[in-house]
Write a protein that holds these residues in place. Structure first.
Motif, PDB file in Angstrom:
ATOM      1  N   PHE A   1       0.796  -1.221   0.000  1.00  0.00           N
ATOM      2  CA  PHE A   1       0.000   0.000   0.000  1.00  0.00           C
ATOM      3  C   PHE A   1       0.833   1.279   0.000  1.00  0.00           C
ATOM      4  O   PHE A   1       0.293   2.362  -0.211  1.00  0.00           O
ATOM      5  N   GLY A   2       2.138   1.205   0.281  1.00  0.00           N
ATOM      6  CA  GLY A   2       2.919   2.425   0.325  1.00  0.00           C
ATOM      7  C   GLY A   2       4.342   2.209   0.790  1.00  0.00           C
ATOM      8  O   GLY A   2       4.863   1.084   0.770  1.00  0.00           O
ATOM      9  N   THR A   3       4.982   3.292   1.252  1.00  0.00           N
ATOM     10  CA  THR A   3       6.381   3.251   1.661  1.00  0.00           C
ATOM     11  C   THR A   3       6.575   4.070   2.935  1.00  0.00           C
ATOM     12  O   THR A   3       5.802   4.983   3.231  1.00  0.00           O
TER      13      THR A   3
ATOM     14  N   PHE B   1       4.058   7.242   2.906  1.00  0.00           N
ATOM     15  CA  PHE B   1       3.054   7.403   1.852  1.00  0.00           C
ATOM     16  C   PHE B   1       2.250   6.120   1.768  1.00  0.00           C
ATOM     17  O   PHE B   1       2.802   5.018   1.829  1.00  0.00           O
ATOM     18  N   SER B   2       0.924   6.240   1.639  1.00  0.00           N
ATOM     19  CA  SER B   2       0.104   5.036   1.594  1.00  0.00           C
ATOM     20  C   SER B   2      -1.218   5.302   0.880  1.00  0.00           C
ATOM     21  O   SER B   2      -1.757   6.416   0.926  1.00  0.00           O
ATOM     22  N   ARG B   3      -1.712   4.265   0.247  1.00  0.00           N
ATOM     23  CA  ARG B   3      -3.091   4.248  -0.240  1.00  0.00           C
ATOM     24  C   ARG B   3      -3.948   3.522   0.796  1.00  0.00           C
ATOM     25  O   ARG B   3      -3.469   2.632   1.491  1.00  0.00           O
TER      26      ARG B   3
ATOM     27  N   LEU C   1      -2.635   9.035   1.131  1.00  0.00           N
ATOM     28  CA  LEU C   1      -2.242   9.778   2.319  1.00  0.00           C
ATOM     29  C   LEU C   1      -0.721   9.815   2.421  1.00  0.00           C
ATOM     30  O   LEU C   1      -0.034   8.835   2.082  1.00  0.00           O
ATOM     31  N   SER C   2      -0.195  10.927   2.909  1.00  0.00           N
ATOM     32  CA  SER C   2       1.237  11.031   3.169  1.00  0.00           C
ATOM     33  C   SER C   2       1.443  11.941   4.371  1.00  0.00           C
ATOM     34  O   SER C   2       0.638  12.833   4.647  1.00  0.00           O
ATOM     35  N   ALA C   3       2.525  11.685   5.090  1.00  0.00           N
ATOM     36  CA  ALA C   3       2.821  12.472   6.284  1.00  0.00           C
ATOM     37  C   ALA C   3       4.305  12.362   6.581  1.00  0.00           C
ATOM     38  O   ALA C   3       4.990  11.442   6.101  1.00  0.00           O
ATOM     39  N   GLY C   4       4.799  13.311   7.384  1.00  0.00           N
ATOM     40  CA  GLY C   4       6.210  13.274   7.725  1.00  0.00           C
ATOM     41  C   GLY C   4       6.532  14.148   8.916  1.00  0.00           C
ATOM     42  O   GLY C   4       5.743  15.023   9.314  1.00  0.00           O
ATOM     43  N   PHE C   5       7.723  13.903   9.465  1.00  0.00           N
ATOM     44  CA  PHE C   5       8.209  14.690  10.592  1.00  0.00           C
ATOM     45  C   PHE C   5       9.692  14.958  10.377  1.00  0.00           C
ATOM     46  O   PHE C   5      10.455  14.050  10.034  1.00  0.00           O
ATOM     47  N   ILE C   6      10.103  16.216  10.569  1.00  0.00           N
ATOM     48  CA  ILE C   6      11.494  16.620  10.418  1.00  0.00           C
ATOM     49  C   ILE C   6      11.917  17.383  11.669  1.00  0.00           C
ATOM     50  O   ILE C   6      11.220  18.306  12.100  1.00  0.00           O
ATOM     51  N   THR C   7      13.022  16.982  12.241  1.00  0.00           N
ATOM     52  CA  THR C   7      13.603  17.738  13.348  1.00  0.00           C
ATOM     53  C   THR C   7      15.064  18.027  13.017  1.00  0.00           C
ATOM     54  O   THR C   7      15.784  17.161  12.501  1.00  0.00           O
TER      55      THR C   7
ATOM     56  N   GLY D   1       1.407  16.835   6.599  1.00  0.00           N
ATOM     57  CA  GLY D   1       0.539  15.768   6.132  1.00  0.00           C
ATOM     58  C   GLY D   1      -0.192  16.198   4.867  1.00  0.00           C
ATOM     59  O   GLY D   1      -0.351  17.394   4.609  1.00  0.00           O
ATOM     60  N   ALA D   2      -0.623  15.239   4.092  1.00  0.00           N
ATOM     61  CA  ALA D   2      -1.313  15.548   2.836  1.00  0.00           C
ATOM     62  C   ALA D   2      -2.282  14.432   2.490  1.00  0.00           C
ATOM     63  O   ALA D   2      -2.084  13.258   2.851  1.00  0.00           O
ATOM     64  N   MET D   3      -3.353  14.798   1.799  1.00  0.00           N
ATOM     65  CA  MET D   3      -4.333  13.837   1.318  1.00  0.00           C
ATOM     66  C   MET D   3      -4.723  14.203  -0.111  1.00  0.00           C
ATOM     67  O   MET D   3      -4.921  15.380  -0.438  1.00  0.00           O
TER      68      MET D   3
END
Length: 520
Positions: free
Chosen positions: A182-184, A214-216, A225-231, A250-252
């Motif tokens: 479904f994604g990575t 990232f995923s369906r 859907l996709s999302a991420g975190f950066i520090t 995040g994104a849709m």
């Protein structure tokens, strides 16, 4: 990492691979002699900064070696023997591993005689391995060094600044990427260090952790859907200064029926000054929707809302975008785009205050069969700040014609007009330019064993500048047969600044190359 070591390593790798069991491969060996006749100010013509007079250049390009077990080496090693070298090599097996290396050098000249110059060297090493189908591990190193003396002429103040550079920036990274039906998921760690040998107070480091996914949605593949975190943190050693940054996004994307789609993006970021403990929060919302009308074209519209604030100040921004295309008429494609954004200080005061941005563009492209293509584009950008009394206007219009006369030649011609203006509250500081740029190229079909090509570009600048620049290339190749070629290239480069008497330049460059195609 010394460049001589890099060159030696690539050459040794080539020899080792060449001695292995080779199933297939080839390359292009090129020996070139360059002779330059220059006159005038060597610091005004960027096109010739990285050329070296009376130089003997060795290149090995388009190299491809297929070894046992489907392992392949590919490489482009341009100008190995000269200081404008551009080297890249990759050893890989598809779906299993990859090793790559690059090395580039670039020189920029300053001063009338070119006695002041800077040289930038960049080297990268990367590797990845896929131990199982659903997992990839990767990492790499990168180094960029710059050294030399610079000279910057200021206008309209008519002053000159001299400075020197001698620094090295290095960074390394490592991470993994995991796959599922479904994604990575991807996770990367990076560390960078900047070391300035002329000013130790500028030495600094940074560390970054970046995680994204990232995923369906299972059984509902229309939604992605996709999302991420950066520090990340940056620290200057000598001054004990530190800045910490955290960012969540995040994104849709929802692909609706009848070629329609909807997107939403969210970004939330926080920046903290480690010394004063001042925190700035920033949040951005983006909404967009689009619809494609089969056989007619499409339309897309969007809205962006952002807010940035700290303990004292707050800035809010609203942006609107609309774009569309029309392909109802056969062989004709029309595109248009408009973007408007305003930044407003709703609390406290910032350095530049309120600002307004407007960008628009329109383009048309028409193809008549396969032998002629006509295109034209108009673009406009406006940036206005009432608090500073400043306004920046930029607009351009360009057109091009591409002809493919099958049994005769291919021709291309383009013309662009670029107009810019800057003004503010000052009665003495403003700036305008109006540039005319013409480009043309003709490439006749090969005649017996001879190929020929001519390219010309011409720039004429007016208003607050009065410049003229010409670059003309004449290149011909003779095929001796048995993969042996002789190539001649003659280049004329001129530059004139009619407002500054010393800013003139003329160069005649002759390049003679012997090329041999290698196969094994």
């Amino acid at each position: 990492m010394k460049i001589t070591k890099m060159t030696f390593t690539v050459a040794l790798l080539t020899l080792l691979v060449g001695s292995s069991a080779i199933a297939d491969g080839g390359a292009e060996l090129k020996l070139t002699y360059v002779d330059m006749d220059e006159e005038g100010n060597l610091a005004v013509n960027h096109n010739t900064f990285n050329q070296y007079d009376q130089s003997f250049q060795i290149s090995l390009n388009n190299m491809s070696v297929l070894m046992a077990n489907d392992v392949r080496l590919s490489a482009n090693l341009s100008n190995i023997s000269v200081n404008n070298r551009n080297l890249s090599a990759r050893l890989y097996k598809r779906g299993l591993f990859s090793l790559s290396a690059t090395n580039k050098q670039y020189r920029r000249q300053y001063g009338f005689s070119g006695d002041r110059f800077t040289r930038r060297r960049s080297t990268t090493l990367k590797a990845d391995i896929t131990p199982i189908k659903s997992l990839k591990l990767f990492g790499g190193l990168a180094f960029t060094g710059k050294e030399g003396n610079e000279m910057i002429a200021l206008s309209p103040v008519r002053d000159t600044i001299f400075s020197s550079s001698d620094y090295l920036y290095g960074n390394y990274h490592g991470g993994l990427q995991a796959y599922c039906p479904f994604g990575t998921v991807r996770a990367v760690y990076r560390r960078g260090e900047f070391m300035d040998d002329l000013d130790f107070s500028l030495d600094r480091k940074s560390e970054t952790v970046d995680i994204s996914a990232f995923s369906r949605i299972p059984s509902y593949h229309q939604v992605m859907l996709s999302a991420g975190f950066i520090t990340r943190y940056d620290e200057i050693y000598d001054r004990a200064l530190r800045i910490d940054r955290d960012q969540l996004w995040g994104a849709m994307r929802w692909n609706l029926q009848k070629s329609a789609s909807f997107e939403y993006r969210l970004l939330s970021a926080s920046v903290e000054d480690g010394v004063d403990s001042v925190t700035t929060d920033h949040i951005v919302h983006k909404l967009s929707a689009g619809k494609k009308f089969n056989g007619y074209g499409g339309l897309r519209a969007g809205y962006q809302l952002s807010n940035a604030k700290d303990d004292v100040d707050e800035l809010e921004s609203n942006g609107f975008m609309v774009s569309g295309w029309l392909d109802y008429v056969e062989n004709l494609l029309l595109k248009a785009r408009l973007f408007v954004r305003n930044n407003e200080v709703t609390k406290g005061a910032t350095l530049i205050g309120d600002e307004d941005f407007t960008r628009s563009a329109f383009s048309a492209k028409y193809a008549l069969g396969s032998w002629v293509t006509l295109s034209s584009k108009y673009e406009s950008r406006v940036r206005k700040n009432d608090d500073l009394g400043s306004r920046v206007d930029y607009s351009s219009v360009s057109s091009s014609v591409d002809l493919d006369l099958e049994d005769l030649a291919t021709l291309s011609f383009s013309y662009g007009y670029y107009l810019g203006e800057y003004q503010n509250n000052s009665d003495s500081v403003d700036y305008e330019f109006a540039d005319n740029i013409i480009r043309a190229e003709i490439k006749p079909v090969p005649i017996d064993k001879v190929e020929f090509k001519v390219g010309v570009s011409y720039l004429r600048g007016h208003r607050d500048q009065d410049t003229e620049k010409l670059n003309a290339d004449f290149a011909g190749t003779y095929d001796f047969g048995m993969n042996h070629y002789l190539q001649l290239r003659y280049t004329i480069a001129t530059y004139d600044d009619f407002m500054v008497s010393q800013n003139y330049y003329t160069a005649n460059i002759i390049e003679v190359s012997f090329i041999k195609g290698l196969h094994w």
